[in-house]
Design a protein around this motif. Structure first.
Motif, PDB file in Angstrom:
ATOM      1  N   ALA A 108       0.810  -1.219   0.000  1.00 28.96           N
ATOM      2  CA  ALA A 108       0.000   0.000   0.000  1.00 28.96           C
ATOM      3  C   ALA A 108       0.845   1.272   0.000  1.00 28.96           C
ATOM      4  O   ALA A 108       0.332   2.351  -0.288  1.00 28.96           O
ATOM      5  N   SER A 109       2.118   1.157   0.321  1.00 29.46           N
ATOM      6  CA  SER A 109       2.990   2.321   0.284  1.00 29.46           C
ATOM      7  C   SER A 109       3.984   2.257  -0.879  1.00 29.46           C
ATOM      8  O   SER A 109       4.923   3.041  -0.950  1.00 29.46           O
ATOM      9  N   SER A 110       3.744   1.357  -1.805  1.00 33.06           N
ATOM     10  CA  SER A 110       4.678   1.132  -2.910  1.00 33.06           C
ATOM     11  C   SER A 110       4.336   1.937  -4.167  1.00 33.06           C
ATOM     12  O   SER A 110       3.235   2.447  -4.329  1.00 33.06           O
ATOM     13  N   LYS A 111       5.316   1.999  -5.063  1.00 27.36           N
ATOM     14  CA  LYS A 111       5.088   2.598  -6.383  1.00 27.36           C
ATOM     15  C   LYS A 111       4.048   1.793  -7.159  1.00 27.36           C
ATOM     16  O   LYS A 111       3.272   2.357  -7.924  1.00 27.36           O
ATOM     17  N   LYS A 169       2.889  10.805   0.199  1.00 26.93           N
ATOM     18  CA  LYS A 169       3.484   9.662   0.871  1.00 26.93           C
ATOM     19  C   LYS A 169       4.749   9.140   0.192  1.00 26.93           C
ATOM     20  O   LYS A 169       5.486   8.389   0.804  1.00 26.93           O
ATOM     21  N   ARG A 170       4.983   9.533  -1.045  1.00 28.17           N
ATOM     22  CA  ARG A 170       6.187   9.101  -1.748  1.00 28.17           C
ATOM     23  C   ARG A 170       6.769  10.275  -2.527  1.00 28.17           C
ATOM     24  O   ARG A 170       6.066  10.926  -3.290  1.00 28.17           O
ATOM     25  N   ALA A 171       8.047  10.523  -2.360  1.00 30.43           N
ATOM     26  CA  ALA A 171       8.702  11.588  -3.126  1.00 30.43           C
ATOM     27  C   ALA A 171       8.637  11.286  -4.619  1.00 30.43           C
ATOM     28  O   ALA A 171       8.505  12.197  -5.444  1.00 30.43           O
ATOM     29  N   PRO A 185       5.446  11.678 -14.454  1.00 30.35           N
ATOM     30  CA  PRO A 185       4.839  12.617 -15.409  1.00 30.35           C
ATOM     31  C   PRO A 185       3.313  12.544 -15.463  1.00 30.35           C
ATOM     32  O   PRO A 185       2.650  13.564 -15.630  1.00 30.35           O
ATOM     33  N   ASP A 186       2.752  11.342 -15.290  1.00 31.54           N
ATOM     34  CA  ASP A 186       1.292  11.202 -15.311  1.00 31.54           C
ATOM     35  C   ASP A 186       0.657  11.924 -14.122  1.00 31.54           C
ATOM     36  O   ASP A 186      -0.343  12.620 -14.261  1.00 31.54           O
ATOM     37  N   TYR A 187       1.257  11.761 -12.951  1.00 23.47           N
ATOM     38  CA  TYR A 187       0.740  12.435 -11.759  1.00 23.47           C
ATOM     39  C   TYR A 187       0.913  13.945 -11.887  1.00 23.47           C
ATOM     40  O   TYR A 187      -0.020  14.714 -11.627  1.00 23.47           O
TER      41      TYR A 187
END
Length: 178
Positions: A63-66, A85-87, A93-95
């Motif tokens: 749940a905390s993964s790419k 939650k993730r740098a 690019p999509d985000y």
């Protein structure tokens, strides 16, 4: 005041949102500081007594993964990926494209937060929204009860705020000089 671009239904900027592209995002107002210092945290916990701690750890890792973020982006849209939650989210690019309305501001707020120096006076413990002392949760519950009592009409707002302030000052005195 709402501090992020999400709601219970998902991102306000998600495909199909009736307000997508029609609202703006700004930092919270301030009076004596450069920023409000607001910073919420993601946290995961696994009970020591859990009979399934290995499965819980596997879930938390996923749940905390790419890979989780990719799944959310692909199935629910990139603006629904949990921010902060993730740098690596902020280099995707999509985000960056789909969450353009708020992602830069969110990243700047995270990078600019000063949990050890969040205000105009010295603090006895680190923290911004969450103060890292054992009494924090209990104080939050007690203050919420006072506010709820005022909302229900059992006391005035002024009375609730005074009682809440007194509760906080009692804890603060315990920490003075530490």
């Amino acid at each position: 005041m709402w501090y992020d671009a999400t709601s219970a239904a998902g991102s306000l900027e998600a495909k199909g949102s009736p307000v997508k592209g029609k609202i703006g995002y700004v930092p919270a107002p301030v009076e004596k500081t450069k920023s409000s210092g607001w910073l919420y945290t993601w946290a995961w916990g696994i009970q020591k007594a859990s009979h399934n701690s290995d499965k819980a750890w596997k879930f938390v890792s996923w749940a905390s993964s790419k890979q989780y973020e990719q799944l959310v982006g692909d199935t629910d849209g990139w603006s629904n990926v949990p921010a902060g939650k993730r740098a690596s989210t902020y280099t995707n690019p999509d985000y960056v494209k789909e969450a353009a309305a708020f992602q830069e501001m969110t990243k700047a707020a995270i990078e600019g937060a000063k949990p050890n120096d969040p205000g105009v006076q010295p603090r006895p413990a680190p923290g911004i929204q969450f103060v890292d002392i054992p009494e924090f949760t209990d104080l939050g519950t007690k203050v919420s009860q006072e506010i709820s009592s005022a909302i229900a009409g059992r006391q005035s707002v002024d009375s609730a705020l005074k009682k809440a302030q007194k509760l906080a000052e009692q804890i603060s005195k315990e920490y003075e000089g530490r």
